[in-house]
Motif scaffolding. Structure first.
Motif, PDB file in Angstrom:
ATOM      1  N   ARG A   1       0.423  -1.286  -0.302  1.00 28.05           N
ATOM      2  CA  ARG A   1      -0.155  -0.415  -0.106  1.00 28.05           C
ATOM      3  C   ARG A   1       0.679   1.110  -0.299  1.00 28.05           C
ATOM      4  NH1 ARG A   1      -4.071  -2.509   4.419  1.00 28.05           N
ATOM      5  NH2 ARG A   1      -5.053  -3.815   3.104  1.00 28.05           N
ATOM      6  N   ASP A   2       2.262   0.487  -0.066  1.00 21.99           N
ATOM      7  CA  ASP A   2       3.461   2.216  -0.010  1.00 21.99           C
ATOM      8  C   ASP A   2       2.574   3.366  -1.263  1.00 21.99           C
ATOM      9  OD1 ASP A   2       5.481   3.678   0.155  1.00 21.99           O
ATOM     10  OD2 ASP A   2       6.755   2.456  -0.295  1.00 21.99           O
ATOM     11  N   GLU A   3       2.644   4.610  -0.522  1.00 26.39           N
ATOM     12  CA  GLU A   3       1.851   5.760  -1.597  1.00 26.39           C
ATOM     13  C   GLU A   3       3.510   6.215  -2.184  1.00 26.39           C
ATOM     14  OE1 GLU A   3      -1.175   7.280  -2.182  1.00 26.39           O
ATOM     15  OE2 GLU A   3      -1.511   5.252  -1.232  1.00 26.39           O
ATOM     16  N   LEU A   4       4.645   5.650  -1.852  1.00 33.65           N
ATOM     17  CA  LEU A   4       5.683   6.638  -2.402  1.00 33.65           C
ATOM     18  C   LEU A   4       6.380   5.843  -3.930  1.00 33.65           C
ATOM     19  CD1 LEU A   4       7.846   7.696   0.817  1.00 33.65           C
ATOM     20  CD2 LEU A   4       6.358   8.801  -0.760  1.00 33.65           C
ATOM     21  N   VAL A   5       5.384   5.292  -4.742  1.00 38.08           N
ATOM     22  CA  VAL A   5       5.757   4.406  -5.670  1.00 38.08           C
ATOM     23  C   VAL A   5       5.753   5.439  -7.018  1.00 38.08           C
ATOM     24  CG1 VAL A   5       4.810   3.048  -4.439  1.00 38.08           C
ATOM     25  CG2 VAL A   5       3.454   3.728  -6.239  1.00 38.08           C
ATOM     26  N   GLY A   6       6.216   4.429  -7.925  1.00 34.50           N
ATOM     27  CA  GLY A   6       5.988   5.968  -9.228  1.00 34.50           C
ATOM     28  C   GLY A   6       6.173   7.029  -9.192  1.00 34.50           C
ATOM     29  N   ALA A   7       5.186   8.074  -9.719  1.00 36.98           N
ATOM     30  CA  ALA A   7       5.542   9.541  -9.193  1.00 36.98           C
ATOM     31  C   ALA A   7       6.287   9.970  -7.663  1.00 36.98           C
ATOM     32  CB  ALA A   7       3.839  10.565  -9.676  1.00 36.98           C
ATOM     33  N   ASN A   8       5.222   9.851  -7.232  1.00 40.12           N
ATOM     34  CA  ASN A   8       5.695  10.343  -5.895  1.00 40.12           C
ATOM     35  C   ASN A   8       7.064   9.431  -5.634  1.00 40.12           C
ATOM     36  OD1 ASN A   8       2.765  11.035  -5.387  1.00 40.12           O
ATOM     37  ND2 ASN A   8       2.135   9.349  -4.427  1.00 40.12           N
ATOM     38  N   PHE A   9       7.664   8.302  -6.035  1.00 36.21           N
ATOM     39  CA  PHE A   9       9.174   8.232  -5.575  1.00 36.21           C
ATOM     40  C   PHE A   9       9.700   9.567  -5.316  1.00 36.21           C
ATOM     41  CE2 PHE A   9      13.618   7.178  -7.599  1.00 36.21           C
ATOM     42  CZ  PHE A   9      13.809   7.178  -6.187  1.00 36.21           C
ATOM     43  N   PHE A  10       9.767  10.183  -6.886  1.00 36.70           N
ATOM     44  CA  PHE A  10       9.959  11.006  -7.236  1.00 36.70           C
ATOM     45  C   PHE A  10      10.103  12.501  -5.941  1.00 36.70           C
ATOM     46  CE2 PHE A  10       9.930   9.662 -11.191  1.00 36.70           C
ATOM     47  CZ  PHE A  10      11.770   9.407 -11.882  1.00 36.70           C
ATOM     48  N   LEU A  11       9.123  12.587  -5.389  1.00 37.55           N
ATOM     49  CA  LEU A  11       8.540  13.013  -4.415  1.00 37.55           C
ATOM     50  C   LEU A  11       9.592  13.368  -3.445  1.00 37.55           C
ATOM     51  CD1 LEU A  11       5.303  13.503  -3.819  1.00 37.55           C
ATOM     52  CD2 LEU A  11       6.640  15.187  -4.480  1.00 37.55           C
ATOM     53  N   THR A  12      10.087  12.112  -3.370  1.00 41.50           N
ATOM     54  CA  THR A  12      11.574  11.446  -1.768  1.00 41.50           C
ATOM     55  C   THR A  12      12.966  12.171  -2.027  1.00 41.50           C
ATOM     56  OG1 THR A  12      11.866   9.489  -2.764  1.00 41.50           O
ATOM     57  CG2 THR A  12       9.885   9.711  -1.610  1.00 41.50           C
ATOM     58  N   ILE A  13      13.182  12.764  -3.049  1.00 44.08           N
ATOM     59  CA  ILE A  13      14.451  13.066  -3.471  1.00 44.08           C
ATOM     60  C   ILE A  13      15.038  13.920  -3.360  1.00 44.08           C
ATOM     61  CG2 ILE A  13      15.569  12.774  -5.113  1.00 44.08           C
ATOM     62  CD1 ILE A  13      14.548  11.376  -6.689  1.00 44.08           C
ATOM     63  N   SER A  14      16.357  14.398  -3.010  1.00 45.63           N
ATOM     64  CA  SER A  14      16.682  16.073  -2.322  1.00 45.63           C
ATOM     65  C   SER A  14      17.699  16.496  -3.396  1.00 45.63           C
ATOM     66  CB  SER A  14      17.241  16.413  -0.953  1.00 45.63           C
ATOM     67  OG  SER A  14      15.888  15.854  -0.177  1.00 45.63           O
ATOM     68  N   THR A  15      17.712  17.010  -4.490  1.00 42.35           N
ATOM     69  CA  THR A  15      18.968  17.288  -5.421  1.00 42.35           C
ATOM     70  C   THR A  15      20.144  18.019  -4.525  1.00 42.35           C
ATOM     71  OG1 THR A  15      17.944  18.822  -6.000  1.00 42.35           O
ATOM     72  CG2 THR A  15      17.873  16.581  -6.444  1.00 42.35           C
ATOM     73  N   PRO A  16      21.248  18.508  -4.827  1.00 39.85           N
ATOM     74  CA  PRO A  16      22.007  19.510  -3.937  1.00 39.85           C
ATOM     75  C   PRO A  16      21.993  20.966  -5.018  1.00 39.85           C
ATOM     76  CG  PRO A  16      23.144  17.710  -5.944  1.00 39.85           C
ATOM     77  CD  PRO A  16      21.778  17.279  -6.149  1.00 39.85           C
ATOM     78  N   ASP A  17      22.098  22.123  -4.125  1.00 40.32           N
ATOM     79  CA  ASP A  17      21.932  23.363  -3.924  1.00 40.32           C
ATOM     80  C   ASP A  17      21.719  23.655  -5.756  1.00 40.32           C
ATOM     81  OD1 ASP A  17      21.370  23.071  -1.580  1.00 40.32           O
ATOM     82  OD2 ASP A  17      23.025  23.988  -1.070  1.00 40.32           O
ATOM     83  N   VAL A  18      22.719  23.434  -6.609  1.00 34.30           N
ATOM     84  CA  VAL A  18      22.782  23.899  -7.628  1.00 34.30           C
ATOM     85  C   VAL A  18      21.958  22.780  -8.309  1.00 34.30           C
ATOM     86  CG1 VAL A  18      24.737  24.840  -9.616  1.00 34.30           C
ATOM     87  CG2 VAL A  18      24.995  25.291  -6.599  1.00 34.30           C
TER      88      VAL A  18
END
Lengths: 556, 556
Positions: A342-359
């Motif tokens: 039932r994990d919601e963080l699959v597919g499209a939502n996975f990308f919501l979990t990603i933190s990127t470098p500042d630049v």
């Protein structure tokens, strides 16, 4: 009234306890309850026994439903038999034509399946034959026991949802079956993804020396896989292999079956759109209790586990941790299983979990890097197919031809010794023995040649199999990233947010590519070293044998 | 009137300077003088050049004689073309069927020829083609240039002599062509041999630990054979190879051609009826200036020389000493040559030179020893044919299949390295180079495999060739001894003298057998040691190459 079912496809019994059933035949069911994807009943010839649940349709008062009906309402569902492989995976599989003409061990093929809570506890069985039969469209009987893959289901339900609330100004792709769409990449890019992300779920991409990379796992661990033990169940009619896994961070052994790996794999594939989840070793229906197969699968699982635990994202994810640490407590297992499904963080939502470098990354540079990597994977894929064919052929030659040649030489020396033994004078005896020993030495060397490939060629072949799996994943991963890039280029208006989201996808993709290279260099270095050390040891063993033989001539 | 000749057989010119002639054609001779077995003249088509002297019959006033007429007056002579092989040798050759089905290098075949003083100085040429063409009876053109073998001639003249003065009470064998008769064994046994034996000619058989043996040579020596040099002569149309021989007891180099070896061989065969004269390496008509053939023949001659100098009787005999020591002085050479060809101590008379131990041998024991040796040679012959076939096949496999397999592996590793080189990140570079180097290492190992047989299998093959020659000799040697034994058993009356003479033959035979065994044990021990040392060196070389490759992976 007895419960009846209509047979959809011919099934020929292959094992004791099974019965054959024919298309359109009506069978009587003893119970509606499936046992690992099998139903028990009686056919029209009065034979009682098991047959695959997916091969029949239970006849009810009002609704007619395939027992494996899983929510697909598309009219295609009936014609397209349920598949145990996700769309994503089977796409990439057919695109690459992996293994065709390679003559290798076909390690690129893999299987995923996903059970619902209901049939999970019924435990479908490893004994299901022919799970890797090629699947055509329509008319083909389903593989049994099997359920439709979840990634596809999620993909399509998501798609419906997206279409329902479609209001973004940036257009959607027309091809709703493209990986970019199915992975959720498009939905994320268009700002349609939304979920609550806990801190623990956050995945960091950091800027390393060579570009974006996954933040290292602060608590790295590994996991051993013991020799599997054979278990029987279901009145002894079905049996399966159980693997003892011991992760170093808990040091507690848990027991898992191949189907658990399979379930986990399916979860990971849907969870992580731009991560190359290592393929499981090939599922094999027949001969799977034979020593060679067991040993080969175990080696494959060890490699798989190695790649799981050394991936900063995969190693830490909940479902994998649940798989590695949940003990024999059925309730706890079921809970974790349900949560994962039932994990919601699959597919499209996975990308919501990603933190990127500042630049943010330079789009052009990203594009060129991705292009370079595409060329790289293509060449690597072509060339490891050649390497695999070559070393498999080399192994075969050593086990047959080389062995035979050395043994023939050994035998001919022994014949020489036997002829010489007809002369029993004292000064002859030493030579006769020495020649006989030399003959034996050559026979032994023949055996060495036959045994060697298992030590130094098979491991390379196993490694190549694993990498062929990764290489099969990357076209989809690249497709997601390219889809995002294209969208950004097409619509310069929404630059800000679109660019940010595209940057997230690019960072994740480049981090995954970086991880691939690092792992590749590590794996191939250590495997080539292992191979060479084994070869050196092999030739030293031969040398020692020959030196031993040489000494026999000093006897006089 | 111009000298004319009638052509006996078709001859097709094969080299510049030769002309073709047809059967029954009349040709004009420019000179009666032969040049190395060739005549110069003009055919009916007006072409001038060389043709084989043996293919024509010079037309004279009163007598019609083949230019190669050698005293045979039997009507057979015409039908049976001159042969360059002695009866004895060709008998044993055909009896054994040596080389049939062996697939080996055919080392069992050999050639002898014997020139008269006249054609010696004319120097027949090595370039005579196809000297090892199988010879049928009648109608077949003679091999050119060629003379009838002396052993046969001596045999038959002796035979006439024997028949003329036949008066012994013990009967002669009916088969006058048996080796026992031809070798002179019968004549000696019947007391018909007589010649003056100088002390220097005396050959002692002494009683050793293992039975009768030749008295050791008090002045043992060896002889080196240098790489042959190519010489041309006869207006550059004919060329030959010249070998520099340097015996250790004179340390003076003499130059000999193959035909000199050939001549010597013929002398030795007629001189020593129960001694196994080592066969010369195969004579080959075409490609004899090619490096491989030259190298192979030289190796064969070295083995031959080794067996000559290590034989106590052969090493010391006059004709061999003349061959080894006579320098460039033509007159001295001719003198020694003539002396050798007029040697009285050949055939039957050879046995007059033998001194035996005081106590005569037990006939029964001799018989059993000879029987044992017969079994031994049969088995050894069978088995070395198998060994030879096997190692030749093994050599072929190494030079083709093994090499190919290692090179294919090397190439596939190089391909892997090439694919990896598309990733030029710093941490990849070391691995890429190491893999490329590993590929090269495997290619090099393929070459090692291809080169190795020359080092460690060919020498065994050469040795086996030499021994197949000896094994081809022994049936005749045993035949002589058995003929003597049978005669003694048949006629108990003449026990005293007959027994003494039979004892001499037995002593010589057993001494030769003992020498054979000693030499065999020595040769096979040293050759197997050589082989194993080479193999060890070979595998160590491979190991070193792999260790070198392994080190490249430490670069990171």
């Amino acid at each position: 009234m007895a419960l009846r079912a209509k047979v959809l496809y011919d099934f020929h019994s292959e094992n004791p306890g099974e019965i054959s059933i024919s298309e359109n035949e009506l069978v009587t069911l003893f119970s509606e309850e499936e046992l690992e994807g099998w139903l028990e009943g009686e056919n029209s010839r009065g034979e009682a026994g098991l047959f695959p649940a997916s091969y029949v349709e239970i006849i009810r008062d009002h609704i007619t439903s395939n027992t494996n009906n899983n929510g697909f309402s598309s009219p295609k569902t009936k014609a397209l038999p349920p598949t145990q492989t996700s769309f994503t995976s089977s796409d990439s599989q057919s695109q690459r034509g992996l293994g065709a003409g390679s003559g290798g061990s076909g390690g690129g093929s893999f299987h995923t399946s996903q059970g619902s809570d209901d049939d999970w506890d019924d435990d479908w069985d490893d004994s299901s034959p022919a799970t890797d039969v090629p699947q055509g469209l329509g008319g083909t009987p389903p593989l049994y026991p099997v359920t439709t893959s979840l990634p596809a289901r999620r993909g399509s339900s998501q798609q419906h949802q997206q279409q329902a609330k479609s209001s973004a100004t940036v257009g959607r792709n027309l091809n709703r079956f493209s990986t970019f769409v199915k992975s959720g990449g498009e939905a994320f890019l268009l700002g349609e993804a939304s979920a609550f992300v806990k801190d623990g779920d956050r995945i960091c991409v950091v800027m390393g020396k060579h570009g974006p990379e996954w933040q290292e796992d602060p608590y790295p661990f590994t996991c051993t896989i013991d020799d599997p033990t054979k278990q029987t169940k279901f009145k002894g009619m079905k049996s399966y292999m159980s693997y003892g896994l011991t992760p170093t961070h808990t040091n507690v052994q848990v027991n898992r079956r191949y189907k658990h790996f399979d379930w986990l794999y399916a979860r990971l594939v849907e969870r992580f759109p731009v991560i190359s989840v290592p393929h499981l070793p090939e599922k094999q229906a027949t001969g799977r209790f034979e020593e060679d197969f067991i040993s080969k699968r175990r080696k494959g699982l060890i490699w798989w586990m190695n790649h799981m635990t050394s991936h900063p994202v995969l190693a830490r994810c909940d479902v994998f941790q649940h798989f590695l640490t949940c003990g024999a407590d059925e309730k706890a297992w079921k809970q974790g299983k349900r949560k994962a499904e039932r994990d919601e963080l699959v597919g499209a939502n996975f990308f919501l979990t990603i933190s990127t470098p500042d630049v943010p990354l330079d789009l052009q540079e990203v594009e060129s890097k991705i292009e370079g990597f595409k060329t790289f994977t293509k060449r690597m894929d072509e060339n490891i197919v050649i390497v695999n064919t070559t070393i498999n052929e080399f192994a075969r030659k050593q086990m047959a031809g080389f062995k035979k040649e050395y043994q023939k030489v050994g035998q001919s020396f022994k014949l020489l010794g036997q002829a010489f033994e007809l002369d029993q004078q004292a000064y002859s005896a030493g030579l006769n023995k020495a020649i006989a020993y030399t003959g034996e030495a050559y026979e032994a060397i023949g055996e060495y040649f036959a045994e060697q490939p298992r030590q130094d060629l098979d491991p390379i072949s196993d490694l190549l199999d694993l990498y062929r799996g990764h290489l099969a994943n990357f076209p989809d991963i690249i497709h997601v990233q390219k889809g995002a890039l294209t969208k950004v280029k097409d619509c310069p208006k929404q630059e800000g947010e679109l660019h940010d989201r595209c940057n997230i996808i690019s960072c994740a993709t480049l981090a995954e590519i970086q991880h691939f290279h690092r792992t590749r260099v590590r794996d191939f270095r250590s495997q080539m070293q292992h191979h060479l050390r084994q070869q050196i040891g092999f030739f030293q063993k031969i040398t020692a044998k020959l030196e031993d033989a040489l000494q026999r001539y000093d006897d006089e």
